[in-house]
Design a protein around this motif. Sequence first.
Motif, short mmCIF file in Angstrom:
data_model
loop_
_atom_site.label_atom_id
_atom_site.label_comp_id
_atom_site.label_asym_id
_atom_site.label_seq_id
_atom_site.Cartn_x
_atom_site.Cartn_y
_atom_site.Cartn_z
N LYS A 51 16.11 -42.32 -45.88
CA LYS A 51 16.58 -43.60 -45.36
C LYS A 51 17.42 -43.49 -43.94
O LYS A 51 18.22 -42.37 -43.99
N GLY A 52 17.42 -44.53 -43.40
CA GLY A 52 18.41 -44.30 -42.11
C GLY A 52 19.99 -44.72 -42.66
O GLY A 52 20.06 -45.28 -43.82
N GLY A 53 20.93 -44.65 -41.80
CA GLY A 53 22.23 -44.81 -42.06
C GLY A 53 22.95 -44.01 -43.09
O GLY A 53 23.87 -44.13 -43.61
N ALA A 54 22.26 -42.88 -43.36
CA ALA A 54 22.94 -41.72 -44.33
C ALA A 54 23.93 -40.66 -43.37
O ALA A 54 24.30 -39.82 -44.18
N TYR A 55 24.02 -40.80 -42.24
CA TYR A 55 24.81 -39.98 -41.38
C TYR A 55 23.93 -38.70 -41.15
O TYR A 55 24.37 -37.49 -40.97
N LYS A 56 22.47 -38.79 -41.05
CA LYS A 56 21.89 -37.69 -40.87
C LYS A 56 22.00 -37.15 -39.46
O LYS A 56 22.10 -36.07 -39.13
N THR A 57 21.75 -38.12 -38.59
CA THR A 57 22.03 -37.68 -37.01
C THR A 57 23.50 -37.12 -36.90
O THR A 57 23.57 -36.29 -36.10
N ALA A 58 24.56 -38.00 -37.49
CA ALA A 58 25.63 -37.40 -37.15
C ALA A 58 26.01 -36.15 -37.73
O ALA A 58 26.70 -35.21 -37.30
N THR A 59 25.37 -35.71 -38.85
CA THR A 59 25.50 -34.55 -39.39
C THR A 59 24.79 -33.37 -38.55
O THR A 59 25.33 -32.31 -38.16
N SER A 60 23.62 -33.72 -37.83
CA SER A 60 22.98 -32.72 -37.12
C SER A 60 23.69 -32.48 -35.90
O SER A 60 24.02 -31.15 -35.54
N VAL A 61 24.25 -33.61 -35.33
CA VAL A 61 25.01 -33.27 -33.83
C VAL A 61 26.41 -32.65 -34.14
O VAL A 61 26.52 -31.81 -33.39
N HIS A 62 26.86 -33.20 -35.27
CA HIS A 62 28.20 -32.49 -35.36
C HIS A 62 28.16 -31.05 -35.71
O HIS A 62 29.01 -30.17 -35.34
N ALA B 265 6.53 -23.80 -32.81
CA ALA B 265 6.93 -24.39 -31.65
C ALA B 265 8.47 -23.49 -31.51
O ALA B 265 8.81 -22.96 -30.34
N ILE B 266 8.95 -23.39 -32.47
CA ILE B 266 10.51 -22.98 -32.69
C ILE B 266 10.34 -21.51 -32.42
O ILE B 266 11.30 -20.77 -31.72
N GLU B 267 9.36 -20.68 -32.94
CA GLU B 267 9.47 -19.32 -32.97
C GLU B 267 9.01 -19.03 -31.39
O GLU B 267 9.20 -17.76 -31.45
N THR B 268 8.46 -19.75 -30.79
CA THR B 268 8.12 -19.33 -29.43
C THR B 268 9.23 -19.12 -28.46
O THR B 268 9.29 -18.37 -27.29
N VAL B 269 10.48 -19.93 -28.89
CA VAL B 269 11.62 -19.93 -28.03
C VAL B 269 13.08 -19.49 -28.69
O VAL B 269 13.96 -19.58 -28.10
N TRP B 270 12.92 -18.93 -29.79
CA TRP B 270 14.11 -18.61 -30.61
C TRP B 270 14.93 -17.66 -30.23
O TRP B 270 15.92 -17.36 -30.81
N ASP B 271 14.11 -16.62 -29.52
CA ASP B 271 15.08 -15.36 -29.16
C ASP B 271 16.29 -15.62 -28.67
O ASP B 271 17.11 -14.62 -29.12
N GLY B 272 16.35 -16.52 -27.87
CA GLY B 272 17.92 -16.49 -27.28
C GLY B 272 18.90 -17.31 -28.23
O GLY B 272 19.98 -17.64 -27.76
N TYR B 273 18.59 -17.61 -29.44
CA TYR B 273 19.47 -18.32 -30.20
C TYR B 273 19.90 -17.89 -31.50
O TYR B 273 19.18 -17.09 -32.07
N ASP B 274 21.20 -18.23 -31.89
CA ASP B 274 21.51 -17.85 -33.33
C ASP B 274 20.95 -18.87 -34.41
O ASP B 274 20.78 -18.40 -35.51
N VAL B 275 20.97 -19.95 -34.06
CA VAL B 275 20.73 -21.39 -35.15
C VAL B 275 19.99 -22.07 -34.35
O VAL B 275 20.39 -22.65 -33.23
N ILE B 276 19.08 -22.72 -35.14
CA ILE B 276 18.44 -24.02 -34.61
C ILE B 276 18.83 -25.24 -35.69
O ILE B 276 18.48 -24.98 -36.75
N VAL B 277 19.20 -26.32 -35.07
CA VAL B 277 19.49 -27.37 -36.11
C VAL B 277 18.27 -28.60 -35.50
O VAL B 277 18.17 -28.96 -34.24
N MET B 278 17.87 -29.06 -36.75
CA MET B 278 16.69 -30.00 -36.31
C MET B 278 17.07 -31.30 -36.92
O MET B 278 17.47 -31.39 -38.28
N ASP B 279 16.97 -32.40 -36.31
CA ASP B 279 17.32 -33.71 -36.63
C ASP B 279 15.96 -34.30 -37.10
O ASP B 279 15.03 -34.07 -36.26
N SER B 280 15.69 -35.05 -38.08
CA SER B 280 14.45 -35.68 -38.36
C SER B 280 14.62 -37.26 -38.44
O SER B 280 15.70 -37.99 -38.51
#
Length: 373
Positions: free
Chosen positions: A97-108, A209-224
């Motif tokens: 559902k929307g309004g669950a703080y999903k994006t707020a959690t991803s961004v923070h 897609a992620i595995e093609t670019v992830w060498d330069g990162y420690d963590v990938i966070v995905m919002d859905s």
Amino acid sequence: MAVAEAQFGNDSPSARTISRRWGIQEASEMVGVTQPTIRAAELDGRLPVPDMIMKGRVEQRAGYSIAQINHMRAVFGQLPYRPEGAAPVVVGVAALKGGAYKTATSVHLAQWLALQGLRVLLVDATDPQATASLYHGYVPDLHVHEDDTLLPFYLGQRDDAFYAIKPTCWPNLDIIPSCLGLHRIESEVYPLAEAGKLPTAPHLLLRAAIETVWDGYDVIVMDSAPNLGVGTLNIVCASDVIVVPTPAELYDYVSIHQFFSMLRDLIATVDLGGFEPDVRVLITKYSLLPGSQSPWMRDMISSAFGEMVLDEVVRVTEEVGKGQVKMRTVFEQAADQRGTNRAWRNAIDIWEPVCKEIYDKLIKPRWNKEDAQ
């Protein structure tokens, strides 16, 4: 666009800056060295001379930017990058559902990790509303069009995802933004797969897609997106860790049961080669007001999901909504950008423990586990 112009004087993402500054005590805690160590390094030239401002009649330190703090970490060997040979950890944030703080959690979470000095990629992976992109100044269909999103990769038109990565005003934090056109994945991916026009199984496109670019990162966070379509299925199959924000409200408690039931059925139809993500429930919208149903709902959720439920909760705070209007989270707000210092401090005290628990319990142990193998 009007909000961006009001907040930053320009609607371009490049106009955004982080004017928040951290004092020397905060900097020493963040870097992991003492204040005298920092002062000594500034005196002997290992660190640049600090910025100074006049406060009344006295010249004082202006405070350090996050870029300067990261430079300190590099000088003192305190950058918390993932161990050599360990893979980045992919964290998906999903809810029905929307309004669950999903994006707020991803961004923070993404910004907090960057604040610790980690290299982070935030992926607005499946949500055409693109709220995570808006937080970082990328207005859908103004700054971001279909070809700037992961849509061309989903449709088999690109071999890697480098083209979609955009910088943010946060050092060490990049973003793959979204826009309305991303909704096309729900209707076009499976027909292309059935026609043999995709190099990867439909449910593994995001992971590829992620595995093609992830060498330069420690963590990938995905919002859905708040649904269980092909986009969210890709989030599930791409994630090492899935965090499910769940408001402490009765209807959302029912919703989370539906989410997990549908998730179980979806996963049963695909082949993950024996891999299963770690799934955790994050209780959100928790109210401390007398007579609130939140404590009872927390007991209900904990009884149903046991150790899957994280200890920390996201308490109700108006600062989430205010942050969206300001296009700034609490982590980047300078003193003159806060509603009140008390409200800002309360919001910091909400989000920091949540992000720290996710990092300490779900991200770091995966690196230690890989080191031990």
